[in-house]
Design a protein around this motif. Structure first.
Motif, short mmCIF file in Angstrom:
data_model
loop_
_atom_site.label_atom_id
_atom_site.label_comp_id
_atom_site.label_asym_id
_atom_site.label_seq_id
_atom_site.Cartn_x
_atom_site.Cartn_y
_atom_site.Cartn_z
N ILE A 108 -6.19 1.29 7.48
CA ILE A 108 -5.06 0.37 7.70
C ILE A 108 -5.42 -0.66 8.75
CG2 ILE A 108 -2.67 0.23 8.50
CD1 ILE A 108 -2.26 3.01 7.20
N LEU B 58 3.90 -0.96 3.80
CA LEU B 58 3.35 0.38 3.69
C LEU B 58 4.45 1.39 3.39
CD1 LEU B 58 0.95 2.39 4.12
CD2 LEU B 58 1.60 2.44 6.53
N LEU C 53 0.86 -1.18 0.00
CA LEU C 53 0.00 0.00 0.00
C LEU C 53 0.89 1.23 0.00
CD1 LEU C 53 -2.73 1.50 0.33
CD2 LEU C 53 -2.45 1.23 2.81
#
Length: 337
Positions: A85, A101, A66
């Motif tokens: 998240i 991330l 992500l």
């Protein structure tokens, strides 16, 4: 503590390393009793397969990616991203897949991150947020052959499933509520113009305003920050014909606007009603508490992660919608003055 190895398991079980490998990889070559004994010893020693080794053997990285294309300093003040998240992590749970991330300073860098992740086999697929019109990321991940799921839409694009929330229905509910309270002049303080979800909400806002016969329904674009929300609210509240209601695209801006109203001596909801978006805990901590659209954000993240995990595993999936958002009314909204 040293991480247990196959050699440690073989020594404890009194067998060869090859027998351990066969047992742990569920391959023929050992008896059922030996396999059971080896897996039991491996569990006692706390052994877990190496994700790096697994990636070499089956091509899987064991991770989903992500990238957040927003300034890093704004993330701690954005409840939406934290809850999103959390939903993704809840779906991944204690399973073999983890979340990678990264924050990107701009759109081009984000695409380069995907290329690097794919080349290094860092992730098995990516989640795409904050979709833009004519978004270059869609073609980029398709060209790489990198599985992806979009948070937003639906796009109706084969091979690119979407997890989405019905924002049009949410806009309709807010405007119908304000119309029933007698409001005829409203302003929506929106996010960046280039985001697809901003456009979807704006089109729904304009359509509902026409249908309900509002005298004026203006959209003001900002960057989601508290400073921008406060500035936009101050500008419209001191205008010659201020609105009787303000609707915000996130709760951070709505909280900032409430402070501006207090500063200007404007009564909430006596002079102006405020409605926030997403309904984080911020909406319940201020006074008056903020009316808000409650969207299932954690569910949104979990659904997107589930779609991507299933895509990576070879399942054919399509667009899926979360449970519907709902309007929660509190002290910040009331009848028009």
């Amino acid at each position: 503590m040293k991480r247990p190895t196959i050699a440690d398991i073989a020594k404890a079980a009194g067998v060869s390393k090859g027998a351990v490998s066969y047992a742990l990889n569920n391959r023929p070559g050992v008896s059922a009793a030996t396999r059971s004994r080896i897996t039991g010893i491996a569990a006692e020693l706390g052994w877990a397969p190496s994700t790096a080794a697994r990636a070499l053997s089956d091509g899987r990285a064991g991770a989903l990616g992500l990238v957040i294309d927003r300034p890093a300093e704004t993330l701690d003040a954005e409840p939406f991203l934290i809850r999103l998240i959390a939903g993704i992590q809840d779906e991944l749970g204690a399973g073999p897949a983890s979340l990678v991330l990264q924050v990107s300073p701009n759109h081009d860098t984000e695409v380069e991150i995907y290329r690097r992740w794919h080349a290094e086999r860092r992730v098995d697929g990516v989640l795409l947020i904050d979709l833009r019109d004519d978004d270059a990321r869609l073609d980029a991940v398709a060209a790489l052959g990198l599985p992806a799921v979009v948070l937003g839409g639906p796009l109706g694009r084969p091979g690119l499933p979407c997890a989405w929330i019905d924002d049009e229905a949410a806009i309709d509910e807010v405007l119908e509520y304000l119309a029933a309270l007698g409001h005829r002049r409203i302003v929506r303080v929106a996010g960046p113009r280039e985001f697809m979800h901003t456009r979807v909400r704006s089109e729904a806002f304009e359509k509902a305003a026409r249908r309900l016969g509002f005298e004026s329904a203006e959209v003001v674009h900002t960057d989601y920050s508290d400073e921008a929300g406060a500035s936009a609210a101050r500008r419209v509240l001191v205008s010659r014909r201020p609105p009787s209601a303000l609707v915000f695209d996130n709760d951070v801006m709505a909280v900032a606007a409430l402070g501006v109203a207090h500063e200007l001596g404007i009564s909430v909801p006596g002079d102006v009603s405020l409605v926030a978006w997403d309904d984080s805990v911020l909406c319940r901590l201020v006074r008056p508490a903020l009316s808000a659209i409650r969207r299932p954000i954690a569910e949104f993240g979990a659904l997107a992660a589930s779609l991507l995990r299933r895509t990576v595993e070879g399942e054919t999936v399509g667009d899926e919608r979360t449970s519907p958002p709902m309007l929660v009314t509190r002290g910040s909204s009331g009848p028009a003055a």
